[in-house]
Motif scaffolding. Structure first.
Motif, PDB file in Angstrom:
ATOM      1  N   ASN A 227     -31.063 -12.410  18.307  1.00 11.37           N
ATOM      2  CA  ASN A 227     -29.601 -12.490  18.273  1.00 11.37           C
ATOM      3  C   ASN A 227     -28.938 -12.124  19.592  1.00 11.37           C
ATOM      4  OD1 ASN A 227     -29.710  -9.707  18.566  1.00 11.37           O
ATOM      5  ND2 ASN A 227     -29.164  -9.258  16.454  1.00 11.37           N
ATOM      6  N   ASP A 236     -25.059 -11.605  18.739  1.00 11.97           N
ATOM      7  CA  ASP A 236     -24.348 -12.371  17.707  1.00 11.97           C
ATOM      8  C   ASP A 236     -25.377 -13.072  16.822  1.00 11.97           C
ATOM      9  OD1 ASP A 236     -22.627 -13.864  16.166  1.00 11.97           O
ATOM     10  OD2 ASP A 236     -22.034 -15.239  17.769  1.00 11.97           O
ATOM     11  N   THR A 238     -24.358 -14.917  14.062  1.00 11.23           N
ATOM     12  CA  THR A 238     -23.553 -15.753  13.166  1.00 11.23           C
ATOM     13  C   THR A 238     -23.475 -17.203  13.620  1.00 11.23           C
ATOM     14  OG1 THR A 238     -21.469 -15.291  14.335  1.00 11.23           O
ATOM     15  CG2 THR A 238     -22.119 -13.769  12.580  1.00 11.23           C
ATOM     16  N   ARG A 239     -24.235 -17.594  14.654  1.00  9.54           N
ATOM     17  CA  ARG A 239     -24.170 -18.966  15.151  1.00  9.54           C
ATOM     18  C   ARG A 239     -25.585 -19.463  15.452  1.00  9.54           C
ATOM     19  NH1 ARG A 239     -20.241 -19.729  19.923  1.00  9.54           N
ATOM     20  NH2 ARG A 239     -19.476 -21.564  18.825  1.00  9.54           N
ATOM     21  N   ASN A 290     -21.789 -16.854   6.344  1.00  4.21           N
ATOM     22  CA  ASN A 290     -21.716 -16.098   7.590  1.00  4.21           C
ATOM     23  C   ASN A 290     -22.608 -16.703   8.675  1.00  4.21           C
ATOM     24  OD1 ASN A 290     -20.718 -14.014   9.232  1.00  4.21           O
ATOM     25  ND2 ASN A 290     -22.447 -12.673   8.752  1.00  4.21           N
ATOM     26  N   LEU A 291     -22.622 -18.027   8.730  1.00  4.59           N
ATOM     27  CA  LEU A 291     -23.382 -18.708   9.775  1.00  4.59           C
ATOM     28  C   LEU A 291     -22.684 -20.024  10.112  1.00  4.59           C
ATOM     29  CD1 LEU A 291     -26.043 -18.464  11.463  1.00  4.59           C
ATOM     30  CD2 LEU A 291     -27.007 -20.122   9.859  1.00  4.59           C
ATOM     31  N   TYR A 354     -30.990 -12.654  10.729  1.00  2.88           N
ATOM     32  CA  TYR A 354     -30.614 -13.888  11.410  1.00  2.88           C
ATOM     33  C   TYR A 354     -31.656 -14.971  11.172  1.00  2.88           C
ATOM     34  CZ  TYR A 354     -29.164 -16.814  15.445  1.00  2.88           C
ATOM     35  OH  TYR A 354     -28.745 -17.840  16.260  1.00  2.88           O
ATOM     36  N   LYS A 357     -31.242 -16.415   7.689  1.00  3.59           N
ATOM     37  CA  LYS A 357     -30.153 -17.391   7.568  1.00  3.59           C
ATOM     38  C   LYS A 357     -30.542 -18.738   8.193  1.00  3.59           C
ATOM     39  CE  LYS A 357     -26.892 -14.709   9.344  1.00  3.59           C
ATOM     40  NZ  LYS A 357     -25.543 -14.247   9.760  1.00  3.59           N
TER      41      LYS A 357
END
Length: 461
Positions: A227, A236, A238-239, A290-291, A354, A357
């Motif tokens: 991340n 991060d 979330t992307r 949340n992604l 992460y 996800k």
């Protein structure tokens, strides 16, 4: 010749339909939601720990004659361990899953292979339940690892993130999905030889062409579990990036005039890979909270490459999924501490939530594709007359039970599909000019699973 029936203008339904965005949920399939919930960060961590335990997974660390199962170090031992995992999951599949080690011998190439190499991709095939459905969807990661010197097959190369993360994702997807059945076939692959020149992907993509597999999509997972970034120090989770090319790689040797057609009708941004990337973004964000799936309009990063490329060069839709912020201190590095910085691709630098996800995005996309009908056939747009309306026609898909069809629409400068309009008919007339928008059509299953979109071919007669 297409029917000349003109379907009613859908003004009201079009104007009232919502924009598609990350929050839009279109008929979440309960089976897919359940499968997404079974993807486990702890399980992914265990897969990574298992892979790292083999010391190095360098492609050239495989002996030419020794019994791989007897080894505790090197790629040969690692791929037998992965094969064992796949065979374990086959026991819960009701006979649908079979696992194999696809091996071949590669001769020295004067570049990154300096001796005859014992190559092998580990594959698990979850056979589709519809005997008439020959579609194949492939999910893959590469199991080999390296340090600074790409020819160093002796030093420890943990490869936790590059590409233990993609390999662990494939293993986890096989674990979860093997308990379910889908009309189309899904193949889970851990590839060899990526660091030596995309060798395993070259072999598998060429095999797919020679054996005439109907591969409709390839999801390549490479470096997807960290991340944080070097240099910028961004953190991060979330992307997620998905790399895709607009123009098909197969057009490099175009002799059919397709480039001229693409240029004339402005479809430079709608090649197979880019269409798959849009689909992945929509479906992935539908099921994984949340992604954000960030589309990157490139085949890959500068100075780097990935195992999706041999597929796109052969005209197969393939994309690369990779983390948003890369840390080059933990990629292709000898294990050391220098100037207060610890270098090396260790699991301790990863974010397993992460990775969970990102793995779940793969699952949602694969399951939705494998449950969908095949794509609608002979999709055309009527361009025979100067009109301010758009008339689309299509034929039913070759396989699968169909509840109806989605007509997709977006403005020409817009990156994603903006609207979905449902119909049970084999055509639609829209009160918007074909000159100002892009359109596509999807088949929809009885459970609401959408096929890949098909852009219309202009009907000039």
């Amino acid at each position: 010749m297409q029917s000349k029936v003109i379907f009613p203008l859908l003004v009201a339904s079009f104007l009232s339909s919502p924009l598609l965005n990350a929050q839009t949920i279109l008929n979440r399939d309960s089976q897919i939601s359940d499968l997404v919930g079974q993807v486990s960060a702890d399980s992914l961590r265990a897969h990574i720990d298992g892979l790292v335990s083999f010391g190095t997974r360098h492609t050239l660390s495989v002996p030419m004659s020794a019994n791989e199962q007897a080894g505790k170090r090197g790629l040969g031992a690692a791929r037998q361990w992965i094969l064992g995992k796949f065979n374990q999951y086959a026991k819960q599949s009701g006979g649908r899953l079979t696992a194999t080690l696809d091996t071949w011998t590669l001769q020295p190439d004067g570049r990154r292979v300096d001796k005859p190499a014992n190559m092998g991709n580990v594959m698990a095939t979850l056979k589709g339940t519809d005997p008439n459905d020959d579609r194949i969807f492939i999910v893959q990661g590469h199991m080999d690892s390296r340090v600074t010197n790409v020819m160093n097959r002796e030093s420890d190369a943990p490869g936790a993130n590059d590409d233990g993360s993609g390999t662990a994702a494939v293993i986890e997807l096989c674990r979860v999905m093997s308990k379910s059945s889908f009309p189309a076939t899904v193949i889970f692959v851990t590839l060899t030889g990526e660091e030596q020149g995309l060798l395993g992907a070259e072999h598998l993509s060429e095999r797919a062409i020679k054996e005439k597999w109907n591969v409709e999509g390839v999801l390549n997972n490479d470096i997807m579990g960290s991340n944080n970034s070097s240099d910028t120090r961004i953190i991060d989770n979330t992307r997620l990036r998905v790399f895709s090319e607009g123009l098909p790689g197969s057009l490099l040797k175009d002799t059919t005039g397709r480039i001229g057609q693409i240029r004339q009708f402005g479809n430079e941004n709608d090649g197979k890979a880019r269409t798959l990337a849009r689909y992945l973004k929509e479906v992935g964000e539908r099921y994984v909270e949340n992604l954000e799936v960030v589309m990157v309009y490139r085949n890959d990063r500068y100075l780097r490459g990935g195992d999706h490329t041999p597929y796109v060069q052969r005209g197969i839709a393939a994309v690369r999924l990779t983390e948003m912020n890369e840390n080059y201190e933990h990629q292709h590095q000898d294990l050391r501490t220098q100037n207060g910085i610890e270098y090396g691709d260790y699991a301790k630098f990863m974010d397993f939530e992460y990775l969970r996800k990102n793995t779940a995005v793969n699952l949602a996309t694969l399951a939705n594709l494998a449950k969908s009908p095949s794509v609608p056939q002979q999709v055309t747009v009527d361009v025979r007359n100067l009109t301010n309306a758009t008339v689309l026609y299509w034929q039913a898909p070759k396989t699968g039970k169909v509840k109806g069809y989605y007509v997709l629409m977006r403005e020409t400068y817009w990156p994603f599909w903006q609207k979905k309009l449902f119909t049970t008919k084999l055509g639609m007339t829209l009160p918007y000019s074909k000159d100002n928008y892009y359109f596509a059509v999807q088949s929809v299953s009885e459970d609401g699973n959408e096929s890949l979109p098909v852009l219309p071919v202009p009907n000039l007669r």
